[in-house]
Structures are given as C-alpha cells and as structure tokens.
Design an enzyme around this catalytic site. Structure first.
Site, PDB file in Angstrom:
ATOM      1  N   GLY A  63       0.734  -1.299   0.078  1.00  0.00           N
ATOM      2  CA  GLY A  63       0.040   0.017  -0.088  1.00  0.00           C
ATOM      3  C   GLY A  63       0.763   1.152  -0.008  1.00  0.00           C
ATOM      4  O   GLY A  63       0.417   2.241  -0.682  1.00  0.00           O
ATOM      5  N   ASN A  73      -7.417   4.366   9.215  1.00  0.00           N
ATOM      6  CA  ASN A  73      -6.969   3.193   9.951  1.00  0.00           C
ATOM      7  C   ASN A  73      -7.091   3.114  11.512  1.00  0.00           C
ATOM      8  O   ASN A  73      -7.301   2.195  11.936  1.00  0.00           O
ATOM      9  CB  ASN A  73      -5.488   2.692   9.451  1.00  0.00           C
ATOM     10  CG  ASN A  73      -4.653   3.819   9.337  1.00  0.00           C
ATOM     11  OD1 ASN A  73      -4.695   4.985   9.030  1.00  0.00           O
ATOM     12  ND2 ASN A  73      -3.498   3.837  10.234  1.00  0.00           N
ATOM     13  N   SER A  93      -4.100  -2.556  -0.108  1.00  0.00           N
ATOM     14  CA  SER A  93      -2.851  -3.391   0.274  1.00  0.00           C
ATOM     15  C   SER A  93      -3.481  -5.020   0.414  1.00  0.00           C
ATOM     16  O   SER A  93      -4.348  -4.865   1.159  1.00  0.00           O
ATOM     17  CB  SER A  93      -2.201  -2.888   1.655  1.00  0.00           C
ATOM     18  OG  SER A  93      -1.249  -3.842   1.986  1.00  0.00           O
ATOM     19  N   THR A 131      10.282  -8.165 -11.622  1.00  0.00           N
ATOM     20  CA  THR A 131       9.447  -9.464 -12.027  1.00  0.00           C
ATOM     21  C   THR A 131       8.428  -9.574 -10.915  1.00  0.00           C
ATOM     22  O   THR A 131       8.436  -9.257  -9.638  1.00  0.00           O
ATOM     23  CB  THR A 131      10.455 -10.484 -11.836  1.00  0.00           C
ATOM     24  OG1 THR A 131      11.531 -10.452 -12.602  1.00  0.00           O
ATOM     25  CG2 THR A 131       9.832 -11.891 -12.174  1.00  0.00           C
ATOM     26  N   CYS A 145       6.546   5.476  18.627  1.00  0.00           N
ATOM     27  CA  CYS A 145       7.804   5.507  19.408  1.00  0.00           C
ATOM     28  C   CYS A 145       8.758   5.847  18.661  1.00  0.00           C
ATOM     29  O   CYS A 145       9.482   5.126  18.015  1.00  0.00           O
ATOM     30  CB  CYS A 145       8.022   4.046  20.092  1.00  0.00           C
ATOM     31  SG  CYS A 145       9.148   4.135  21.195  1.00  0.00           S
TER      32      CYS A 145
HETATM   33  C1  PLP Z   1      -1.775  -0.309   6.227  1.00  0.00           C
HETATM   34  C2  PLP Z   1      -2.109   0.998   5.552  1.00  0.00           C
HETATM   35  C3  PLP Z   1      -1.262   1.266   4.646  1.00  0.00           C
HETATM   36  C4  PLP Z   1       0.148   0.679   4.088  1.00  0.00           C
HETATM   37  O1  PLP Z   1       0.026  -0.396   3.318  1.00  0.00           O
HETATM   38  P1  PLP Z   1       1.177  -1.360   3.402  1.00  0.00           P
HETATM   39  O2  PLP Z   1       0.947  -2.579   2.505  1.00  0.00           O
HETATM   40  O3  PLP Z   1       1.419  -2.086   5.066  1.00  0.00           O
HETATM   41  O4  PLP Z   1       2.488  -0.553   2.811  1.00  0.00           O
HETATM   42  C5  PLP Z   1      -1.600   2.515   3.781  1.00  0.00           C
HETATM   43  N1  PLP Z   1      -2.767   3.080   4.413  1.00  0.00           N
HETATM   44  C6  PLP Z   1      -3.507   2.701   5.157  1.00  0.00           C
HETATM   45  C7  PLP Z   1      -4.700   3.277   5.485  1.00  0.00           C
HETATM   46  C8  PLP Z   1      -3.230   1.427   5.899  1.00  0.00           C
HETATM   47  O5  PLP Z   1      -4.203   0.943   6.866  1.00  0.00           O
END
Ligand code: PLP
Length: 409
Positions: free
Chosen positions: A95, A174, A222, A260, A348
């Site tokens: 993501g 999130n 993601s 790839t 942290c």
């Molecule tokens: C987890 C998350 C991401 C990042 O995705 P990854 O695959 O862990 O890099 C980005 N945006 C939101 C809102 C997420 O919850």
C-alpha cells in the site's frame, strides 16, 4: 500452528498453556487494521506458484505461460473487487508503494503543478511522503480535521490551488475507522480539473468499493489488510489518466511498474479479493454487531472512557477508545499477557512515546491520546473471543490505572 494446537488438544489448552511460556497463550486477535490472518484458501491458491508454476511470467516458453495466465486471472479478480477493468490495475509491493506512486505520477505528469493537497490524518505512507516532497521544494497542504475526525469540504475546496497536481485523501482512517465522503471529494476535484487519489487500504471487505461510482483517478489497496500476505498491493489507475512509473526497470505491468511479478502473492491477492466480496455481508452484520457490543459495553461499564471519532460514518470493525488515567502502552502490555492483541496509534520515535498524529489532528489532548486504544475486529473473531475480551479488559484497565496513579505519586 497455535490454532491447530488448540484444536487438537481441546480442553487441555488451559492446563498446558499455564505450563508453557506466555507466548503460547491462546491468541485473541483484535488488530485487523494492522494486518489480517492469511486465509487458508489464499495459501492454497499461492502454493502452486511456488512449487510448480515458478516460471517468470515474461518468459516465452510454455512452462512460464501458466504463471502468466494465473497472474492475469488474479488481475481480473482484484479488478472485480473494485469494479475496475483489469487493464487499470498495477500490482505494487504494498500500500505504501501505491500511495507514493500515485502522488509521484501526478507531479511528474504535470510539471507546472507543484502542490499536493492531503490531510493531517493520512497513513504515514502519504504523510511522510508529503513531508519528503516538501523538503524537495514541493508545496504540500495537510488539511486539519474536525474534533470528530471529519473533513470540512468547504475548506478542502478553498485549498485547491491552480498549481494543485493532486488531491490525495484516504477513504477510511485506519486508527478511528472514520470514513471520508470520497464520492463528493472526487466530484469536487473533477469540477476543478484536479487529479484525485484515495488510499482505500482499509475499505475492501468492509464497505463496497466501486471505482466507477466514486470517480477517483487513482486508488490504493494492500493485500495484507484483506487476508492475503504482506508485501503485495495495487494501484488502480483510471483509463486515460496519464501515468509515470515509480519503480523503473523492465516492462512489466505494461510498463507501469518494473520488477518481476510477485506471482504467488499476486495470485493470493486475487483469491483474497474474491473472498472479500463474499465476506462483506458478514463484516456488516455479525462483525459490526460485535464491535458495537464491545464499544457499548466499555463505555457503559468501564469508568472514564469515551470514543474517539464520529460514530458514523465509520468502518464496521473499528473502535477507538480513550481510557482516562492510563498509558495505552502499559494496557497493551497487560492485554498481551492475556493473549489479547490490540494497538494504539502512538509512535515510538527516538524512544519517546508520541501521541497518535490522527488523534492529535482531531484536537485530542496528549494525555487522552496517550491513553487511547484501537480494537479492530474481523471475520475470524467469534462471540466467545469477544466475551473473553470483555471479561478481562476491566481488570487489566483497573490494574494499569492503579499502577499508573502510583507512578505519579
Ligand atoms: C496498512 C495501511 C497502509 C500501508 O499498506 P502497506 O501494504 O502496509 O504498505 C496504507 N494506508 C492505510 C490506510 C493502511 O491502513
């Protein structure tokens, strides 16, 4: 491993777990916004790509064709999840890469536009990339949010400038689960002739995703947030929207992303996309009911607690609760001993606990933010697991509050 073990030994679990180390305690997982368990169906779909069809999809011989065929099948599956066409899907490594790529492309395809408009509550995948761009001479506006975590659309509209290359606003937060009115924002951007990207990583499987309905130019997903493995993501790029690759190399992904193809993970992502469509119902009935029960119970029975963020519109699985008079990290440690996984949005950095940037942007005072916990449920959770959490949480809160009060004295 643990799940099988619990299964095989049935009622011996309690006895044996007391004899074993803490790490062997049964798992009560309420952190599905951090990552999700890989579904067995997903693992089943992936294994043949590792064991049998391990050819390079770009190779010309027949042996590799099966890998290529399965990657294209997965592209159809993830496209169906968001109602896109397969040609609009670019597989990425995560993501984070998807978010970075979308913003990067907007800047590279419109060199006269050097401004990005986003919000202060984005995932670090957008936020930190924005800060990085600022250091490189671009202009970035991080829109503030209201105390309930919502966005002021008038302010958003006013903040779009003639040199705005892209508006990037997450769909679901999130940490709090708060949903932004993505369709309205997309329409606003269209009327101003500005590209719109949304980080929709938290959405699929929880709410319906339809890129045609939304009208976004770019959308990030993601896989590991929807019961597929970590390290695979996608960027939807709307047909006819210009695109400049971020990872430059081979001609994979129709020249849009070098490297790839991660065949096994892509195939797992495809299978997970199918499962996410069929679990939408369960997430919005059973999981939502469990989340509501947990939240109601905490607010009613544990003193000095309150919810962070608007009640609605919100993801059906997320509850973010402030517990006055304690430090979230200590409560998390106490819960961990009981096998309960949850999280705080605190970061942290350099050994000091900083309150969540999301709660801070909502105007939550540092002490309250530092005592806030996120429970994010999922389709794997059972009523029995929820009862366990409800039974043990008040005791843990009481303990930590007493200790924390002691420390202050
Ligand atoms: C987890 C998350 C991401 C990042 O995705 P990854 O695959 O862990 O890099 C980005 N945006 C939101 C809102 C997420 O919850």
């Amino acid at each position: 491993m643990l799940v099988n073990w619990k299964f095989q030994f049935g009622h011996f679990t309690l006895l044996t777990s007391t004899l074993l180390s803490v790490s062997q305690v049964r798992l009560f997982y309420f952190d599905n916004n951090a990552t999700t368990r890989v579904a067995p169906e997903v693992i089943d779909a992936m294994l043949p790509l590792l064991a049998e069809h391990w050819g390079n999809p770009s190779s010309a011989y027949g042996f590799a064709k099966e890998a290529a065929r399965r990657v294209e099948r997965a592209r159809e599956q993830v496209a169906a999840l968001i109602n896109a066409s397969p040609a609009e899907i670019v597989f990425t490594s995560c993501g984070t890469e998807s978010n970075n790529s979308a913003i990067h492309s907007a800047l590279l395809t419109q060199e006269d536009r050097r401004h990005i408009l986003t919000t202060a509550v984005e995932h670090s995948a957008t936020l930190k990339f924005g800060k990085h761009l600022e250091q490189r001479g671009y202009r970035v506006t991080f829109l503030p949010v209201e105390p309930d975590g919502s966005l002021d659309l008038h302010l958003l509209e006013k903040s779009i400038r003639p040199d705005t290359a892209m508006v990037s606003v997450m769909w679901a937060n999130n940490e709090t689960g708060v949903l932004f009115p993505i369709e309205e924002i997309a329409a606003l951007c269209r009327s101003k002739d500005v590209l719109f990207h949304t980080d929709a990583v938290q959405v699929p499987g929880k709410c319906k995703v339809d890129v045609r309905e939304i009208g976004a130019d770019y959308l990030s997903l993601s896989a590991h947030k929807l019961h597929a493995p970590k390290g695979i993501g996608l960027l939807y790029v709307k047909r006819r929207v210009r695109y400049q690759p971020y990872v430059i190399g081979g001609g994979q992904e129709r020249g849009r992303r070098g490297g790839t193809e991660n065949t096994a993970h892509i195939v797992g992502f495809g299978r997970a996309a199918e499962l996410a469509m069929s679990s939408l119902q369960d997430e919005n009935t059973r999981v939502r009911a469990m989340r509501d029960k947990l939240e109601r119970w905490i607010l009613r029975h544990i003193p000095k607690t309150s919810r962070n963020g608007a009640k609605e519109p919100r993801l059906p699985n997320t509850a973010n609760i402030a517990f006055e008079g304690l430090e979230a990290e200590r409560l998390l440690a106490a819960l961990d001993k009981l096998g309960i996984c949850a999280s705080s949005g605190s970061a942290c950095t350099t050994g000091v606990i900083e309150p969540s940037h999301v709660l801070t942007a909502m105007g939550v005072k540092p002490a309250r933010a530092k005592g806030s916990l996120r429970f994010s449920l999922g389709i794997d959770n059972t009523d029995e697991e929820l009862d366990y959490l409800i039974e043990h949480l008040p005791v843990a809160v009481q303990e930590v509050r007493t200790q924390d009060a002691g420390h202050k004295r």
